[in-house]
Design an enzyme around this catalytic site. Structure first.
Site, PDB file in Angstrom:
ATOM      1  N   GLU A  76       0.823  -1.209   0.000  1.00  0.00           N
ATOM      2  CA  GLU A  76       0.000   0.000   0.000  1.00  0.00           C
ATOM      3  C   GLU A  76       0.854   1.255   0.000  1.00  0.00           C
ATOM      4  O   GLU A  76       0.503   2.255  -0.650  1.00  0.00           O
ATOM      5  CB  GLU A  76      -0.942  -0.009   1.205  1.00  0.00           C
ATOM      6  CG  GLU A  76      -2.125  -0.951   1.058  1.00  0.00           C
ATOM      7  CD  GLU A  76      -1.735  -2.416   1.160  1.00  0.00           C
ATOM      8  OE1 GLU A  76      -2.459  -3.275   0.614  1.00  0.00           O
ATOM      9  OE2 GLU A  76      -0.697  -2.707   1.805  1.00  0.00           O
ATOM     10  N   HIS A 145     -11.084  -6.102   8.057  1.00  0.00           N
ATOM     11  CA  HIS A 145     -11.766  -5.846   6.787  1.00  0.00           C
ATOM     12  C   HIS A 145     -13.030  -5.006   6.979  1.00  0.00           C
ATOM     13  O   HIS A 145     -13.900  -5.004   6.107  1.00  0.00           O
ATOM     14  CB  HIS A 145     -12.145  -7.158   6.092  1.00  0.00           C
ATOM     15  CG  HIS A 145     -10.996  -8.044   5.763  1.00  0.00           C
ATOM     16  ND1 HIS A 145     -10.381  -8.850   6.686  1.00  0.00           N
ATOM     17  CD2 HIS A 145     -10.332  -8.235   4.603  1.00  0.00           C
ATOM     18  CE1 HIS A 145      -9.397  -9.523   6.115  1.00  0.00           C
ATOM     19  NE2 HIS A 145      -9.343  -9.153   4.846  1.00  0.00           N
TER      20      HIS A 145
END
Length: 353
Positions: A76, A145
């Site tokens: 990321e 998540h």
């Protein structure tokens, strides 16, 4: 609704529409922008060949090639850093972070580089990048998540924060975000990715394709960033909300028969403070709802703004209904969400004050 300018002059009141869920609307917006602007590129984990973990980029690599829509390593920090460089070079990157929970390794690049690039270069360079990422709960994804970190980004000067609640808005806002010359974090509430848009527990009262929120104009259109949407008008109280909670709030008010005015903020930064003030001054009561944890959540900022700007119009203190200050509970997901019981209690408290 505004008329589209340029070569695509068409009133959105007359434009043909078709039913789309939010995934389809996002895919359509990306498709349109890839076709209109050769500088737009899409990048991220699995966005190319596979079409994204939620299929938001499905078919785009086949149509535009591997230099316009391409996969990245699982990094990321690298994804965001490369996007900053692309934006400074003149491209308009649209990186996808697979889940908002994964965005933290890229915070330094977003905060120290993307958000400050225009200012520190005296306008010589910009970072016209749109970071798309699914956020919030609704899929039993557990602690890694399901987080809602929007408040982190609203604290950073130079970053815009956008959260749609309908397919129609998702398409128009995403197009505006991609065309914007500043970095935008585009949070997508995955609980309503595929519909429905009714009820509390994803149990629709009608097929999602029959819902008016699913009617999306074909072709190009944009929705300006910083403009809230009045979901329903009312006199009894103002409900400030965004994302999935728009539909939850609407369902609660409908079932309780409350004459509430529901304001879908759509963009947290820039915030449509004029719409907030106008509504609260009319109703005299304000309820803020969001899925994220309570402490230092964006609802705290909204509460402070309402108190500062609308104090003499308030008939009761501002109420907040939020997620809890706990790690995200996997098995107790529906208890964590603001739902009919807690929202109903807050409404009763406000109306009884």
């Amino acid at each position: 609704m505004a008329t589209v300018s340029g070569d695509d002059v068409v009133s959105l009141h007359d434009a043909p529409t078709r039913p789309m869920n939010m995934i389809e609307a996002i895919n359509d917006a990306l498709d349109i922008m890839l076709e209109r602007d050769p500088d737009v590129v899409i990048m991220g984990e699995d966005v190319g060949y596979f079409g994204g973990v939620f299929r938001a980029t499905a078919g785009l690599q086949d149509k535009y090639g591997k230099t316009r829509v391409f996969d990245t390593p699982i990094s990321e920090c690298g994804i965001i850093g490369v996007a900053v460089g692309m934006g400074a070079y003149g491209l308009r990157p649209v990186p996808e972070i697979q889940f908002a929970d994964y965005i933290y390794p890229g915070l330094d690049q977003l905060i120290s580089e993307a958000a400050r690039l225009r200012y520190r270069s005296a306008g010589e360079f910009i970072a016209p990048m749109t970071v798309r990422t699914p956020f919030g709960g609704g899929i039993f994804g557990g602690q890694t998540h399901s987080q809602s970190p929007e408040a982190l980004f609203t604290h950073v000067s130079g970053i815009k924060t956008v959260i749609p609640s309908t397919p129609h808005d998702a398409k128009g806002l995403l197009i505006s975000a991609i065309e914007d010359n500043d970095p935008v974090i585009f949070f997508e509430p995955k609980r309503i990715y595929n519909g429905p848009f009714d009820g509390y527990y994803d149990k629709p009262t009608r097929p999602w394709k029959d819902h008016p929120d699913a009617r999306v104009p074909e072709g190009y259109y944009s929705i300006p960033l910083g403009k809230a949407r009045t979901v329903r008008e009312g006199q009894a109280l103002t409900v400030l909300v965004y994302g999935t909670m728009v539909h939850v709030a609407e369902a609660v008010c409908r079932e309780k028969g409350v004459d509430a005015e529901i304001i879908d903020l759509r963009t947290l930064v820039p915030l449509d403070i004029e719409a907030v003030e106008k509504s609260v001054e009319k109703t005299g009561r304000c309820l803020v709802i969001h899925e994220a944890t309570r402490t230092s959540g964006f609802g705290a900022e909204l509460s402070a703004l309402v108190q500062e700007r609308c104090f003499y119009h308030l008939e009761a203190p501002v109420e907040r209904v939020t997620g809890f200050d706990t790690p995200y509970p996997h098995s107790l997901e529906w208890a964590y969400f603001p739902g009919p019981i807690r929202i109903g209690e807050a409404i009763d408290k406000l109306l009884g004050a």
